[in-house]
Design a protein around this motif. Structure first.
Motif, PDB file in Angstrom:
ATOM      1  N   VAL A 151      -8.845 -25.500 -50.131  1.00 28.69           N
ATOM      2  CA  VAL A 151      -7.838 -26.199 -49.328  1.00 28.69           C
ATOM      3  C   VAL A 151      -6.438 -25.596 -49.543  1.00 28.69           C
ATOM      4  O   VAL A 151      -5.751 -25.256 -48.573  1.00 28.69           O
ATOM      5  CB  VAL A 151      -7.860 -27.712 -49.613  1.00 28.69           C
ATOM      6  N   PRO A 152      -6.009 -25.414 -50.813  1.00 30.85           N
ATOM      7  CA  PRO A 152      -4.685 -24.777 -50.995  1.00 30.85           C
ATOM      8  C   PRO A 152      -4.640 -23.386 -50.382  1.00 30.85           C
ATOM      9  O   PRO A 152      -3.633 -22.995 -49.790  1.00 30.85           O
ATOM     10  CB  PRO A 152      -4.527 -24.703 -52.514  1.00 30.85           C
ATOM     11  N   LEU A 153      -5.735 -22.647 -50.514  1.00 37.03           N
ATOM     12  CA  LEU A 153      -5.756 -21.297 -49.957  1.00 37.03           C
ATOM     13  C   LEU A 153      -5.584 -21.344 -48.438  1.00 37.03           C
ATOM     14  O   LEU A 153      -4.838 -20.545 -47.864  1.00 37.03           O
ATOM     15  CB  LEU A 153      -7.073 -20.603 -50.321  1.00 37.03           C
ATOM     16  N   LEU A 154      -6.257 -22.295 -47.799  1.00 39.93           N
ATOM     17  CA  LEU A 154      -6.118 -22.427 -46.349  1.00 39.93           C
ATOM     18  C   LEU A 154      -4.688 -22.798 -45.976  1.00 39.93           C
ATOM     19  O   LEU A 154      -4.148 -22.308 -44.985  1.00 39.93           O
ATOM     20  CB  LEU A 154      -7.092 -23.483 -45.823  1.00 39.93           C
ATOM     21  N   MET A 155      -4.070 -23.635 -46.802  1.00 38.98           N
ATOM     22  CA  MET A 155      -2.682 -24.005 -46.526  1.00 38.98           C
ATOM     23  C   MET A 155      -1.779 -22.780 -46.608  1.00 38.98           C
ATOM     24  O   MET A 155      -0.915 -22.560 -45.743  1.00 38.98           O
ATOM     25  CB  MET A 155      -2.214 -25.079 -47.506  1.00 38.98           C
ATOM     26  N   VAL A 156      -1.980 -21.973 -47.644  1.00 38.18           N
ATOM     27  CA  VAL A 156      -1.185 -20.746 -47.779  1.00 38.18           C
ATOM     28  C   VAL A 156      -1.458 -19.830 -46.589  1.00 38.18           C
ATOM     29  O   VAL A 156      -0.548 -19.240 -46.001  1.00 38.18           O
ATOM     30  CB  VAL A 156      -1.499 -20.036 -49.114  1.00 38.18           C
ATOM     31  N   GLY A 157      -2.734 -19.744 -46.215  1.00 34.41           N
ATOM     32  CA  GLY A 157      -3.114 -18.917 -45.068  1.00 34.41           C
ATOM     33  C   GLY A 157      -2.416 -19.386 -43.802  1.00 34.41           C
ATOM     34  O   GLY A 157      -1.927 -18.583 -43.009  1.00 34.41           O
ATOM     35  N   LYS A 158      -2.328 -20.682 -43.644  1.00 37.51           N
ATOM     36  CA  LYS A 158      -1.697 -21.251 -42.454  1.00 37.51           C
ATOM     37  C   LYS A 158      -0.208 -20.884 -42.417  1.00 37.51           C
ATOM     38  O   LYS A 158       0.308 -20.438 -41.402  1.00 37.51           O
ATOM     39  CB  LYS A 158      -1.866 -22.773 -42.484  1.00 37.51           C
ATOM     40  N   ILE A 159       0.442 -21.051 -43.583  1.00 37.65           N
ATOM     41  CA  ILE A 159       1.878 -20.736 -43.618  1.00 37.65           C
ATOM     42  C   ILE A 159       2.111 -19.254 -43.333  1.00 37.65           C
ATOM     43  O   ILE A 159       3.080 -18.869 -42.685  1.00 37.65           O
ATOM     44  CB  ILE A 159       2.480 -21.134 -44.987  1.00 37.65           C
ATOM     45  N   SER A 160       1.167 -18.409 -43.808  1.00 36.73           N
ATOM     46  CA  SER A 160       1.365 -16.966 -43.655  1.00 36.73           C
ATOM     47  C   SER A 160       1.373 -16.549 -42.189  1.00 36.73           C
ATOM     48  O   SER A 160       1.869 -15.488 -41.849  1.00 36.73           O
ATOM     49  CB  SER A 160       0.287 -16.199 -44.417  1.00 36.73           C
ATOM     50  N   LEU A 166       0.682 -12.283 -36.738  1.00 42.73           N
ATOM     51  CA  LEU A 166       0.345 -11.461 -37.903  1.00 42.73           C
ATOM     52  C   LEU A 166       1.537 -10.624 -38.350  1.00 42.73           C
ATOM     53  O   LEU A 166       1.408  -9.747 -39.190  1.00 42.73           O
ATOM     54  CB  LEU A 166      -0.841 -10.550 -37.562  1.00 42.73           C
ATOM     55  N   ALA A 167       2.706 -10.921 -37.768  1.00 41.79           N
ATOM     56  CA  ALA A 167       3.887 -10.100 -38.046  1.00 41.79           C
ATOM     57  C   ALA A 167       4.173 -10.013 -39.544  1.00 41.79           C
ATOM     58  O   ALA A 167       4.546  -8.951 -40.050  1.00 41.79           O
ATOM     59  CB  ALA A 167       5.095 -10.677 -37.328  1.00 41.79           C
ATOM     60  N   ASN A 168       3.952 -11.123 -40.259  1.00 38.95           N
ATOM     61  CA  ASN A 168       4.248 -11.125 -41.694  1.00 38.95           C
ATOM     62  C   ASN A 168       3.382 -10.122 -42.452  1.00 38.95           C
ATOM     63  O   ASN A 168       3.811  -9.533 -43.426  1.00 38.95           O
ATOM     64  CB  ASN A 168       4.044 -12.519 -42.263  1.00 38.95           C
ATOM     65  N   PHE A 169       2.143  -9.960 -41.989  1.00 39.97           N
ATOM     66  CA  PHE A 169       1.243  -9.016 -42.659  1.00 39.97           C
ATOM     67  C   PHE A 169       1.640  -7.586 -42.361  1.00 39.97           C
ATOM     68  O   PHE A 169       1.574  -6.713 -43.218  1.00 39.97           O
ATOM     69  CB  PHE A 169      -0.202  -9.276 -42.233  1.00 39.97           C
ATOM     70  N   ILE A 170       2.077  -7.359 -41.113  1.00 44.46           N
ATOM     71  CA  ILE A 170       2.480  -5.996 -40.740  1.00 44.46           C
ATOM     72  C   ILE A 170       3.713  -5.589 -41.545  1.00 44.46           C
ATOM     73  O   ILE A 170       3.810  -4.455 -42.016  1.00 44.46           O
ATOM     74  CB  ILE A 170       2.750  -5.938 -39.220  1.00 44.46           C
ATOM     75  N   TRP A 184       9.157 -18.229 -46.831  1.00 43.45           N
ATOM     76  CA  TRP A 184       7.850 -18.707 -47.285  1.00 43.45           C
ATOM     77  C   TRP A 184       6.690 -18.060 -46.538  1.00 43.45           C
ATOM     78  O   TRP A 184       5.694 -17.688 -47.161  1.00 43.45           O
ATOM     79  CB  TRP A 184       7.780 -20.245 -47.175  1.00 43.45           C
ATOM     80  N   PRO A 185       6.766 -17.921 -45.198  1.00 41.52           N
ATOM     81  CA  PRO A 185       5.646 -17.287 -44.504  1.00 41.52           C
ATOM     82  C   PRO A 185       5.364 -15.865 -45.002  1.00 41.52           C
ATOM     83  O   PRO A 185       4.208 -15.499 -45.219  1.00 41.52           O
ATOM     84  CB  PRO A 185       6.089 -17.299 -43.042  1.00 41.52           C
ATOM     85  N   ALA A 186       6.440 -15.067 -45.202  1.00 36.11           N
ATOM     86  CA  ALA A 186       6.224 -13.696 -45.676  1.00 36.11           C
ATOM     87  C   ALA A 186       5.620 -13.725 -47.080  1.00 36.11           C
ATOM     88  O   ALA A 186       4.724 -12.927 -47.396  1.00 36.11           O
ATOM     89  CB  ALA A 186       7.535 -12.917 -45.673  1.00 36.11           C
ATOM     90  N   ALA A 187       6.069 -14.656 -47.923  1.00 37.11           N
ATOM     91  CA  ALA A 187       5.517 -14.758 -49.273  1.00 37.11           C
ATOM     92  C   ALA A 187       4.052 -15.166 -49.227  1.00 37.11           C
ATOM     93  O   ALA A 187       3.228 -14.653 -49.986  1.00 37.11           O
ATOM     94  CB  ALA A 187       6.322 -15.766 -50.089  1.00 37.11           C
ATOM     95  N   SER A 188       3.712 -16.068 -48.310  1.00 36.05           N
ATOM     96  CA  SER A 188       2.317 -16.484 -48.178  1.00 36.05           C
ATOM     97  C   SER A 188       1.449 -15.315 -47.727  1.00 36.05           C
ATOM     98  O   SER A 188       0.336 -15.134 -48.216  1.00 36.05           O
ATOM     99  CB  SER A 188       2.201 -17.626 -47.170  1.00 36.05           C
ATOM    100  N   ALA A 189       1.992 -14.536 -46.782  1.00 39.45           N
ATOM    101  CA  ALA A 189       1.243 -13.369 -46.315  1.00 39.45           C
ATOM    102  C   ALA A 189       0.989 -12.421 -47.478  1.00 39.45           C
ATOM    103  O   ALA A 189      -0.132 -11.904 -47.653  1.00 39.45           O
ATOM    104  CB  ALA A 189       2.010 -12.653 -45.207  1.00 39.45           C
ATOM    105  N   LEU A 190       2.007 -12.224 -48.300  1.00 38.91           N
ATOM    106  CA  LEU A 190       1.853 -11.340 -49.454  1.00 38.91           C
ATOM    107  C   LEU A 190       0.781 -11.890 -50.395  1.00 38.91           C
ATOM    108  O   LEU A 190      -0.078 -11.148 -50.891  1.00 38.91           O
ATOM    109  CB  LEU A 190       3.201 -11.225 -50.174  1.00 38.91           C
ATOM    110  N   ALA A 191       0.804 -13.204 -50.622  1.00 36.27           N
ATOM    111  CA  ALA A 191      -0.172 -13.812 -51.527  1.00 36.27           C
ATOM    112  C   ALA A 191      -1.587 -13.641 -50.993  1.00 36.27           C
ATOM    113  O   ALA A 191      -2.515 -13.285 -51.749  1.00 36.27           O
ATOM    114  CB  ALA A 191       0.145 -15.298 -51.709  1.00 36.27           C
ATOM    115  N   VAL A 192      -1.764 -13.857 -49.699  1.00 38.12           N
ATOM    116  CA  VAL A 192      -3.097 -13.719 -49.107  1.00 38.12           C
ATOM    117  C   VAL A 192      -3.564 -12.270 -49.205  1.00 38.12           C
ATOM    118  O   VAL A 192      -4.703 -11.985 -49.596  1.00 38.12           O
ATOM    119  CB  VAL A 192      -3.079 -14.194 -47.629  1.00 38.12           C
ATOM    120  N   ALA A 193      -2.652 -11.336 -48.875  1.00 40.27           N
ATOM    121  CA  ALA A 193      -3.021  -9.920 -48.912  1.00 40.27           C
ATOM    122  C   ALA A 193      -3.404  -9.504 -50.331  1.00 40.27           C
ATOM    123  O   ALA A 193      -4.369  -8.755 -50.541  1.00 40.27           O
ATOM    124  CB  ALA A 193      -1.864  -9.069 -48.396  1.00 40.27           C
ATOM    125  N   MET A 194      -2.668  -9.993 -51.317  1.00 42.18           N
ATOM    126  CA  MET A 194      -2.957  -9.605 -52.699  1.00 42.18           C
ATOM    127  C   MET A 194      -4.290 -10.181 -53.153  1.00 42.18           C
ATOM    128  O   MET A 194      -5.046  -9.532 -53.868  1.00 42.18           O
ATOM    129  CB  MET A 194      -1.853 -10.097 -53.612  1.00 42.18           C
TER     130      MET A 194
END
Lengths: 302, 366
Positions: A29-38, A67-71, A268-278
């Motif tokens: 659930v927390p992971l999905l929340m982070v994913g959502k913010i990303s 997906l801009a945050n991931f790019i 926060w969104p960019a940080a979440s994207a970074l967390a998911v990518a890592m």
């Protein structure tokens, strides 16, 4: 004998299901929340990101995901560099822990039975003090006018104080010191189970001790090595406190990179994207480790 | 920052506890910078008002910001730096309007400072100034003299002149870990507009900073206080109030260190820390009483005496220790004040991102 019937089935499902429920609740659930913010965009409000879904009159109106945050993460090599530096530091620390921890574990396993308990206690003893306080203690030991330099200067071994604190050396010392018990304990568990008669047999067949070690002890302790290495490697990759306190800031590990985006850019969104990518990038070496462990356990059984 | 995980956990517990408690409880939850209050301030407040203080501290604006932006922090009074943090938080609707009728002591605040703050908070509606200080350089007089007798002890050149930094590297140089301080300082040294927030200005600053990185022992915003006092580093880019604390500690240390503080002649940044009440503060009434109490001349004078930071209550000056009131780095003379500049306003997102990345590269460069 077979105990059939739905009752047992339910009991089993409950026992298996509980850990899954736990994982779903506190990991998925927390992971999905982070994913959502990303996938959303930052804004100047509480919470500081745009909602992903917009509702009106109870019906879903728009979904805005990007997906801009991931790019942006791959705009330059900053985060890729942080990823590899984290892997390098964690990997090297794991190897050093293994080199120090193995003889320790072997020593304890071969000690007289009544001494093993106290020796193990000594390994665990540091945990009785707060982790932070122990890291601060290392700052006192390693600094230019600290205990270590004072001792070496007094002994005349060095003329100028060694600069250790605020360098990568201090980070390695801190990580190896902090995680060594996690290496020693699983190693001890697997070495202690080792049947001494196997070594006697090797000696009877003319193997010198080093040969017996390489041919018998080492292969049989492999599961312990893998388990210990994972226990050291995984938390060390995400280590944040030790590089911050003992490092000079030039140790760019993933935790630090994440904090920068989260707190300094306040994005926060960019940080979440970074967390998911890592997380995704870390799953790779972990899967490899896991595969190796599975194979070793398979070998052990056959 | 290092202990931020623990603090976040503590804050979460506090937030839950605070929201569960009766809003009329005689408690105020204060979240302030570390080492940033007099020893007896809280006890006096409780003695006079009967309101208990739950006091928690942080080390960086970023820590406070993260908690406030998550909503419901449970804190009643917080102390963000005016710009860019407080300014951005006001825009985001983090704070509640102050009820000035409950803060009569605010009348004693310096009008010039308030006018300056009105630029980021029109009408001073959401926050009042607590302490302020320039950012300067602290240095170990004896160690610097030994390495470089003609050191430029009046200028950013101490940090930014490659020849000077290469010499002083031996005894240890530290730089604050935030582009909001590092970039304007470098721009001031180069004679450019320190508040410029353009790609060209950023590139110019980073071009100057990058090659200097090997000369810096570390890039960190807290460690220098103790290290400068103990002689572990000899040049520190830091907040003057912190440097004053270092200087005091250095005199009391076992191995006495002789610390000097300079405000660079090229101009330096001033930071004003605010007192503000989060919109979701559980004890807003007590929070107003706390802010009013802090602004009382004798109370704020005691805080200035203890912390080495200047305050914005002119009538407190006669209660400030004369050594501190006369100290040119704490209360700079008019000629120096004319050269001080305030921190840059909140930057556009793209610029902010580029600056953070550039800074991360600088910090982690070998």
């Amino acid at each position: 004998m077979r105990v059939a019937g739905p009752r047992r089935d339910w009991g089993r499902r409950l026992v298996v299901g509980l850990p899954f429920l736990w994982l779903a609740l506190f990991f998925l659930v927390p992971l999905l929340m982070v994913g959502k913010i990303s996938l959303s965009e930052s804004r100047s409000a509480i919470p500081p990101y745009e909602p992903l879904f917009e509702f009106a009159d109870g019906a879903l109106v728009t979904v805005r995901a990007s997906l801009a945050n991931f790019i942006l993460l791959f705009e330059d090599d900053l985060y890729v560099g942080a990823y590899f530096q984290s892997l390098t530091i964690a990997g090297l620390s794991t190897v050093i822990c293994l080199l120090i921890g193995y003889p320790m574990a072997l020593g304890i396993a071969r000690a007289r039975a009544d001494r093993r308990g106290p020796l193990l206690l000594l390994v665990i003893l540091p945990f009785w003090t707060s982790f932070l306080i122990r890291v601060y203690a290392w700052m006192g030991i390693l600094k230019d006018e600290g205990l270590l330099n004072g001792l070496l200067l007094a002994l005349g071994l060095i003329q100028e104080p060694l600069i250790i604190l605020n360098t990568d050396w201090a980070v390695y010392i801190g990580i190896v010191y902090s995680y060594l018990p996690f290496m020693v304990l699983p190693l001890y568990a697997s070495l202690e189970k080792l049947d001494p008669s196997l070594l006697e047999a090797a000696a009877d067949l003319g193997a010198p001790p080093w040969r017996a070690f390489l041919a018998v002890t080492l292969p049989l302790s492999l599961p312990g090595i893998v388990a210990g290495s994972m226990l050291v490697f995984v938390p060390a990759v995400g280590e944040y406190v030790i590089p911050d306190l003992l490092g000079g800031g030039d140790t760019m590990m993933m935790g630090k990179a994440l904090w920068d985006v989260f707190a300094q850019t306040r994005d926060w969104p960019a940080a979440s994207a970074l967390a998911v990518a890592m997380l995704a990038a870390l799953a790779l070496p972990m899967a490899l480790f896991h595969h190796l462990q599975g194979r070793l356990e398979g070998d052990g059984r056959s | 920052m290092n202990t931020s995980m623990i603090r976040i956990a503590v804050a979460c517990t506090m937030a839950v506890a605070a929201s569960a408690a009766n809003a009329e409880d005689k408690v105020v939850n204060v979240y302030n910078w570390s080492d940033y209050i007099a020893k007896d301030t809280l006890a006096k407040f409780t003695a006079e008002t009967g309101i208990k203080v739950k006091y928690d501290t942080y080390g960086e604006n970023e820590e406070l910001d993260a908690k406030l932006m998550a909503g419901k922090s449970g804190y009643d009074v917080v102390f963000p730096s005016a710009s860019p943090f407080f300014a951005a938080q006001v825009k985001a609707g983090v704070y509640q309007k102050l009820d000035m009728a409950k803060i009569p002591n605010a009348a004693g605040l310096d009008k010039v400072v308030l006018a300056n703050l009105a630029k980021v908070d029109p009408g001073n509606a959401y926050g009042l100034p607590y302490m302020m200080a320039a950012t300067g350089i602290g240095y170990n007089i004896d160690k610097v003299k030994a390495l470089l007798p003609a050191a430029p002890t009046d200028s950013w050149a101490m940090l930014f002149d490659p020849a000077v930094a290469a010499k002083l590297k031996a005894c240890g140089i530290s730089v604050l870990n935030t582009p909001i301080e590092g970039v304007p300082a470098m721009l001031a040294y180069k004679g450019m507009d320190p508040q410029a927030q353009t790609t060209e200005a950023l590139n110019a600053a980073m071009d100057g900073l990058m090659p200097l990185r090997p000369n810096y022992r570390y890039v960190h915003s807290e460690k220098y206080r103790a290290d400068l006092a103990n002689g572990d580093i000899c040049v520190a880019h830091g907040y003057v109030g912190d440097l004053v604390q270092s200087r005091t500690r250095a005199k009391e240390a076992k191995k006495k260190q002789n610390i000097g503080i300079l405000i660079p002649k090229e101009g330096a940044q001033v930071n004003i820390d605010m007192m503000a009440i989060p919109a979701a503060a559980p004890h807003a009434e007590a929070a107003h009483a706390f802010i009013n109490f802090i602004l009382r001349p004798d109370i704020i004078a005691a805080i200035t005496n203890e912390t080495g930071y200047a305050n914005a209550v002119p009538s407190s000056l006669d209660k400030v220790d004369p050594d501190i009131a006369k100290d040119p780095v704490i209360f700079p003379p008019a000629a120096v004040q004319a050269k001080l500049f305030t921190a840059p306003p909140p930057a556009p997102k793209e610029f902010d991102r580029a600056r953070t990345r550039a800074w991360a590269k600088f910090r982690s460069a070998k």
